[in-house]
Each structure stands twice: as structure tokens, then as C-alpha cells.
Motif scaffolding. Structure first.
Motif, PDB file in Angstrom:
ATOM      1  N   ARG A   1      69.510  59.196   8.359  1.00  0.00           N
ATOM      2  CA  ARG A   1      69.882  58.133   7.449  1.00  0.00           C
ATOM      3  C   ARG A   1      70.990  57.313   8.278  1.00  0.00           C
ATOM      4  N   CYS A   2      71.039  55.885   7.823  1.00  0.00           N
ATOM      5  CA  CYS A   2      71.919  54.839   8.461  1.00  0.00           C
ATOM      6  C   CYS A   2      73.336  55.369   7.936  1.00  0.00           C
ATOM      7  N   GLY A   3      74.219  55.177   8.871  1.00  0.00           N
ATOM      8  CA  GLY A   3      75.495  55.573   8.560  1.00  0.00           C
ATOM      9  C   GLY A   3      76.476  54.168   8.720  1.00  0.00           C
ATOM     10  N   LYS A   4      75.820  52.927   8.949  1.00  0.00           N
ATOM     11  CA  LYS A   4      76.412  51.765   9.126  1.00  0.00           C
ATOM     12  C   LYS A   4      77.285  51.245   7.762  1.00  0.00           C
TER      13      LYS A   4
ATOM     14  N   ALA B   1      67.684  66.593  20.075  1.00  0.00           N
ATOM     15  CA  ALA B   1      68.084  67.654  20.983  1.00  0.00           C
ATOM     16  C   ALA B   1      69.451  67.981  20.609  1.00  0.00           C
ATOM     17  N   TYR B   2      70.316  67.168  20.005  1.00  0.00           N
ATOM     18  CA  TYR B   2      71.956  67.339  19.798  1.00  0.00           C
ATOM     19  C   TYR B   2      71.431  68.156  18.462  1.00  0.00           C
ATOM     20  N   VAL B   3      70.926  67.807  17.437  1.00  0.00           N
ATOM     21  CA  VAL B   3      70.894  68.445  16.229  1.00  0.00           C
ATOM     22  C   VAL B   3      70.335  69.642  16.172  1.00  0.00           C
ATOM     23  N   VAL B   4      69.229  70.036  16.890  1.00  0.00           N
ATOM     24  CA  VAL B   4      68.891  71.213  16.876  1.00  0.00           C
ATOM     25  C   VAL B   4      69.792  72.238  17.885  1.00  0.00           C
TER      26      VAL B   4
ATOM     27  N   LYS C   1      75.636  57.217  12.753  1.00  0.00           N
ATOM     28  CA  LYS C   1      76.816  56.354  12.659  1.00  0.00           C
ATOM     29  C   LYS C   1      76.535  55.163  13.800  1.00  0.00           C
ATOM     30  N   PRO C   2      77.458  53.849  13.708  1.00  0.00           N
ATOM     31  CA  PRO C   2      77.309  53.067  14.764  1.00  0.00           C
ATOM     32  C   PRO C   2      77.822  53.623  16.071  1.00  0.00           C
ATOM     33  N   ALA C   3      76.846  53.115  17.230  1.00  0.00           N
ATOM     34  CA  ALA C   3      77.561  53.611  18.324  1.00  0.00           C
ATOM     35  C   ALA C   3      79.145  53.385  18.882  1.00  0.00           C
ATOM     36  N   SER C   4      79.692  54.328  19.431  1.00  0.00           N
ATOM     37  CA  SER C   4      80.940  54.149  19.956  1.00  0.00           C
ATOM     38  C   SER C   4      81.097  52.932  20.831  1.00  0.00           C
ATOM     39  N   ARG C   5      82.049  52.188  21.030  1.00  0.00           N
ATOM     40  CA  ARG C   5      82.333  51.047  21.987  1.00  0.00           C
ATOM     41  C   ARG C   5      82.071  51.647  23.393  1.00  0.00           C
ATOM     42  N   GLY C   6      81.076  51.090  24.179  1.00  0.00           N
ATOM     43  CA  GLY C   6      81.078  51.485  25.562  1.00  0.00           C
ATOM     44  C   GLY C   6      80.495  52.591  25.879  1.00  0.00           C
ATOM     45  N   THR C   7      79.651  53.304  24.989  1.00  0.00           N
ATOM     46  CA  THR C   7      79.141  54.510  25.234  1.00  0.00           C
ATOM     47  C   THR C   7      77.505  54.449  24.881  1.00  0.00           C
TER      48      THR C   7
ATOM     49  N   CYS D   1      76.979  59.299  21.706  1.00  0.00           N
ATOM     50  CA  CYS D   1      78.148  60.183  21.648  1.00  0.00           C
ATOM     51  C   CYS D   1      77.821  60.909  20.567  1.00  0.00           C
ATOM     52  N   PRO D   2      78.004  62.177  20.550  1.00  0.00           N
ATOM     53  CA  PRO D   2      77.934  63.179  19.551  1.00  0.00           C
ATOM     54  C   PRO D   2      78.849  62.811  18.287  1.00  0.00           C
ATOM     55  N   ASP D   3      79.879  62.293  18.573  1.00  0.00           N
ATOM     56  CA  ASP D   3      80.783  62.175  17.374  1.00  0.00           C
ATOM     57  C   ASP D   3      80.055  61.085  16.581  1.00  0.00           C
ATOM     58  N   ASP D   4      79.107  60.265  16.807  1.00  0.00           N
ATOM     59  CA  ASP D   4      78.740  59.480  15.992  1.00  0.00           C
ATOM     60  C   ASP D   4      77.320  60.198  15.144  1.00  0.00           C
ATOM     61  N   ILE D   5      77.337  61.572  15.443  1.00  0.00           N
ATOM     62  CA  ILE D   5      76.142  61.869  14.526  1.00  0.00           C
ATOM     63  C   ILE D   5      76.833  63.046  13.817  1.00  0.00           C
ATOM     64  N   GLU D   6      76.741  62.782  12.237  1.00  0.00           N
ATOM     65  CA  GLU D   6      77.204  63.651  11.166  1.00  0.00           C
ATOM     66  C   GLU D   6      76.057  64.585  10.687  1.00  0.00           C
ATOM     67  N   ILE D   7      76.334  65.860  10.729  1.00  0.00           N
ATOM     68  CA  ILE D   7      75.172  66.681   9.944  1.00  0.00           C
ATOM     69  C   ILE D   7      75.641  67.097   8.706  1.00  0.00           C
ATOM     70  N   VAL D   8      74.858  66.929   7.764  1.00  0.00           N
ATOM     71  CA  VAL D   8      75.353  67.375   6.272  1.00  0.00           C
ATOM     72  C   VAL D   8      74.641  68.940   6.088  1.00  0.00           C
ATOM     73  N   TRP D   9      75.450  69.826   6.002  1.00  0.00           N
ATOM     74  CA  TRP D   9      74.915  71.066   5.996  1.00  0.00           C
ATOM     75  C   TRP D   9      74.525  71.779   4.391  1.00  0.00           C
ATOM     76  N   ARG D  10      73.417  72.426   4.257  1.00  0.00           N
ATOM     77  CA  ARG D  10      73.064  72.741   2.977  1.00  0.00           C
ATOM     78  C   ARG D  10      74.053  74.095   2.501  1.00  0.00           C
TER      79      ARG D  10
END
Length: 548
Positions: A352-355, A407-410, A528-534, A537-546
């Protein structure tokens, strides 16, 4: 005044006080539950929208209370299914609460009620059930405990009598036929109106007044411009963007989307034609055989409308040639993964979009639209998750490489499972004990169908076979299969963390299995929106756990 004695459907004579004596409680009013249901309960509000209307079920409960008092009973609990259909297999919370209460000794499940009832009262049987399996579920749970009361309309019936279940089945045949007869009458009325050139009442179409004949002065210029732009070859997306820029709203006050514009353009009414929804055919004049022109104001000729729809049909399954403003080459279906209604990509439905919708407010609301998948704008043979454009309900502000996100989420899920694997006890999986019942149900259904096809029993009529015997056999198979699925699902929840999550993942290449596996551990993935200059970035991906 003593309560009247009634003769039951099974032939025995009884009074409500006999139930109290059988149950071993002091004599007095018999506690019963009142069940009420109405299929369509909406009332038009002042703003033109429809809101739930409680009057129908309230009247049923009022009538049930009065009838119960005449039979020496007292309504101690009211169960309601408002705006719920019983003929469309729609989930009815009130009906399920009633079944649960009957199966648990008559203990009322409604919040704020601690009463125990000994019977059920309804204004008519169709409020409870319109299908055979619904009626069978009710009668089975009602008669689990002896000496219960059942009041229907103004009659008290004996649910333990021999003819009770058959009487209900026969009444249900009539109830099942009534909606079909109503549908036929409505369709016939619509056809007569269409042949006469009169508009059919219903939800107001954009560009018209409530009477369906006159143009809406405020919406007419916008509707005419939509027709003109579509006739000139403008894409539906560009028309939707124009509507959003103009601040135009639909008849229910919503923002225009691509789907709404497409539906409006496919409606033949602006051209004066009428199409029957059931068949999809344009209504013809029975005298001349020509297309019937309706008695309402139009925005274009039938020829213009046909040209617009032919263009939309032509562009199906094609990429749009922006340079020449015409349908381009056909899209290769294999490039979009699996054909069908199932999900086509690993994280479809999860990402989902995190903007933020308000960047100046930290922690404010986010777009939260499900991301779609499309070709990467700069890298050939690569794909990305991206937010749909505004015309389709998104913000068009997120785009991220699909393979890297997958790949990052898995990998993150694998590491988390390996970290907590040793903290949860492993419960051995037990085999389901209902295998013989399922095999017997499958064999009985197969034998029934074979006997019917071979004509072994001439006493079985088509109505009896298709209305009672076959549905009953299929219901028993379905219940056994559902019990099996619930059992194994509970076993999976008990097992917890798999012993070798990476091995299980690599051994299963089926996309549906992998998505089910992911859904056991995560709820959503927020990009989430990409960090500036990258670039990634894994920090821009938020996993919501069950919740475990």
C-alpha cells in the motif's frame, strides 16, 4: 385469563405452561426470543442519500411481543437482522446468534442480556429462512432440547411433530418462488415502460433531473462536454482528470473515477436509447422494429453514442498510443503473469502507498491505496509497484522496484521467524477424525446422482430431487469439508512457527500457496516515499505484522 390450549402440527394438544413444568421451573410466562429481519431497509434522507431505516424490524418485534402475550409467553430478548437478505447467502449476524443460543441451552448471546429462553417467535417463516439448509439448521438446533416453543405469525406450532419440518419445506418452496415472480413482474414493467419511451424510476443519472426526462441545469454543460470529448477520441483517463480539475461531483457526491466515467459513457440514455440490464439488448419499437427513442432530453444522437462505445471496445486489451491518440499494439497477456481473477504478483493485495496526504502535518493520514504493478519507466524488462493515478483513486506519488521489495519483505519475514522460532512450543499436528464421515457423504451424493441419472426410482420427482434430496446431500458434503478445513486451520495456528521456513518456501513455487503463507504472518506492506539520494532503502518499507 388462562392461556389457550393449541393443537400442534404433529397432532398433540399442549399449553405454554406445560413447558415450564417439563423444564422444572416455576409456572409463569414462557421466555421466548423474538427474531426480526428485513431485506431492504433504507430510507432516503434530506441530502439525497439512503440511510438504514429501523421501522420494519421494530414493527415485527412489536407484533411478536403482542402475540407472545396472548399465548402466555414473554419476549426476553430481541434478535434483529436489519437490511440483510436470506436468499443471497448473505451472512446474518443475528441469525447466527440465534443458532448459537439455541445450541447452548437457550442462553441469549445479545449484549446486555443474561436471559435464557425456551422458544422462538417470528412473524413468518421467511424471516428466518428462505433456503432449505437454513431451515434445517434452525429446526435441528431448536429441537436439540425438548419442550421448546415455536410461534409463527398468530399460531403456536409443535416443532417436534412429524409434519413440522415438511410443512416448513413446503412453505419454503412458495417463499423461494415469490422473489422470482417479483423479479419477473418488475422486468415486465420496465420493458413496457421502455417500449412506451418512458424513463424507468431509479437512481438519478448524472445530467438529468429526478424525473429522468429533463436535463439538470447545473450538470448539463458538464455532461455535454463529456460526450463531446469522448466523441473526439479523448481517453477516459483524460476525461476523468478534466472532471476532477473542474471540481465536478457524481450524483451521490463522490469524486469522479475512471470506472464511473466509463459506466456513464456506456449508458445509452444520453442518446435517447434504452437498454435492458437483464439481457443487455437495446429496446426496439415492436411496430417498426427500429430502435426506440425515449421521451427524454438527449445529449447526443444514437450514432455518436455507438461510435463512442465502439472506440472503447476497440481499445480493450491494448496499450494506448499517446502520440497518435489511438489504440496501439495488443498487450501480451503473458507479460502480466497468471491469467484469471487471482492475484498475479507476490505482494498483490499487501503493498500500500505510504505517501502522506498532508506533508506539512507529521504523523498525518497517508494515501493507503493498494499499489498496482507496471513496467519500470527507465529500466527495460523490470517492473515496479506504483500508486495508481488520481483518476483511479490513488496519488501517483510512489513507485518502487518490485523485485527488490519482494526480496526484502521475504528475507525480513524469514529472519523474524528464525529469531522467534525457539521461543514457541511446537505442538504435533493431529489427524482429522472426520474422514469416514466425509467419505460417506461423498459416496452418498455420488450414489444419489447415479440413481437419479439411471432412473432407478421413478417415485422421485424432479422437484423432490433438485429441491430437497440433492441440496441435502451437498450440504452434508459441504459441512464435512468445512469442518475439515477448520480443523487443519486450527492445527496450523497451534503449530506456530514452522521448523524450516526457508525450506518450505523454496519447496513451494505455487504463487497462491506463497501468498497464503505470507498472510499467516503479515497484514500489509507500507511503501513510503524514497529517501532523498537513494534508489532503495529498507527503512522506507514498513511491514505490518499479524497479531500472533
Amino acid at each position: 385469563m388462562p392461556a389457550r390450549r393449541r393443537r400442534s402440527a404433529g397432532g398433540c394438544v399442549y399449553s405454554p405452561q406445560s413447558f415450564n413444568r417439563a423444564a422444572g421451573i416455576p409456572s409463569g410466562p414462557v421466555p421466548v426470543v423474538s427474531y426480526a429481519r428485513i431485506s431492504v431497509a433504507k430510507k432516503k434522507a434530506k441530502n439525497g442519500k439512503f440511510r438504514p431505516f429501523e421501522m420494519g424490524v421494530s414493527n415485527q418485534h412489536r407484533e411478536n411481543r403482542a402475540v407472545a402475550a396472548r399465548f402466555g409467553c414473554e419476549v426476553v430478548c430481541e434478535i434483529t437482522d436489519n437490511n440483510k437478505s436470506a436468499s443471497k447467502d448473505q451472512y446474518r449476524e443475528g441469525f447466527e446468534d440465534l443458532i448459537w443460543s439455541l445450541a447452548h441451552g437457550g442462553k441469549c448471546r445479545q449484549p446486555g442480556h443474561d436471559h435464557t429462553f425456551q422458544g422462538v417467535i417470528v412473524v413468518e417463516q421467511s424471516r428466518l429462512a428462505r433456503k432449505f439448509y437454513q431451515w434445517e439448521r434452525f429446526t435441528d438446533t431448536l429441537t436439540d432440547v425438548p419442550e421448546r416453543v415455536y410461534i409463527q405469525g398468530t399460531s403456536m406450532l409443535d416443532p417436534y411433530g412429524e409434519g413440522f419440518e415438511m410443512m416448513g419445506a413446503l412453505e419454503m418452496v412458495g417463499n423461494k418462488r415469490e422473489p422470482k415472480k417479483t423479479s419477473i413482474r418488475v422486468t415486465r414493467d420496465h420493458m413496457h415502460r421502455a417500449i412506451a419511451g418512458a424513463p424507468v424510476p431509479g437512481r438519478r443519472l448524472f445530467g438529468y433531473m429526478a424525473d429522468g426526462k429533463r436535463k439538470n441545469p447545473k450538470e448539463a454543460p458538464i455532461a455535454a462536454e463529456m460526450i463531446e470529448r469522448a466523441a473526439k477520441g479523448h481517453s477516459i483517463t483524460s476525461i476523468t482528470r478534466w472532471l476532477q480539475d473542474q471540481g465536478a461531483r457524481t450524483t451521490v457526491g463522490g469524486v469522479w473515477r475512471v470506472s464511473a466515467v466509463r459506466t456513464w459513457l456506456r449508458n445509452p440514455k444520453p442518446s435517447g436509447l434504452r437498454r435492458m440490464n437483464r439481457t443487455g439488448w437495446i429496446v426496439l419499437d415492436p411496430d417498426t422494429g427500429e430502435e426506440k427513442i425515449g421521451d427524454w432530453q438527449t445529449y447526443c444522437t444514437p450514432e455518436v453514442w455507438k461510435k463512442i462505445n465502439a472506440r472503447m471496445e476497440e481499445s480493450k486489451g491494448r496499450k494506448w498510443d499517446i502520440k497518435n491518440d489511438q489504440p496501439g499494439a495488443l498487450i501480451d497477456p503473458s507479460s502480466y503473469g497468471t491469467i484469471g481473477k487471482g492475484r498475479k504478483y507476490l505482494l498483490s493485495g499487501f503493498v500500500r502507498c505510504g505517501k502522506p496526504t498532508a506533508p506539512d502535518k507529521p504523523g498525518g493520514p497517508r494515501c493507503n491505496t493498494q499499489l498496482t504493478t507496471g513496467p519500470h519507466p527507465t529500466q527495460k524488462d523490470r517492473w515496479q509497484y506504483r500508486c495508481p493515478p488520481k483518476a483511479q483513486g490513488g496519488c501517483n506519488g510512489i513507485g518502487r522496484d518490485r523485485d527488490r521489495v519482494d526480496a526484502y519483505v521475504v528475507e525480513t519475514i524469514m529472519q523474524e521467524l528464525e529469531r522467534v522460532r525457539g521461543t514457541e512450543p511446537t505442538v504435533p499436528v493431529e489427524e482429522w477424525s472426520g474422514g469416514p464421515e466425509l467419505d460417506a457423504a461423498l459416496a452418498a451424493r455420488a450414489a444419489l446422482m447415479t440413481a437419479w441419472s439411471d432412473g432407478r426410482n421413478p417415485d422421485i420427482s424432479p422437484d423432490l430431487f433438485y429441491a430437497s434430496l440433492l441440496p441435502g446431500a451437498e450440504r452434508r458434503v459441504r459441512e464435512a469439508q468445512l469442518d475439515r478445513d477448520r480443523w487443519y486451520a486450527s492445527q496450523v495456528r497451534q503449530v506456530g512457527i514452522p521448523a524450516d521456513p526457508r525450506g518450505e518456501w523454496e519447496a513451494q513455487a505455487d504463487l497462491q500457496w506463497r501468498q497464503d503463507w505470507l498472510s499467516d504472518h503479515i497484514v500489509a506492506v507500507i511503501v513510503k516515499p524514497a529517501s532523498r539520494g537513494t534508489k532503495f532503502c529498507p527503512d522506507d518499507i514498513e511491514i505490518v505484522w499479524r497479531d500472533r
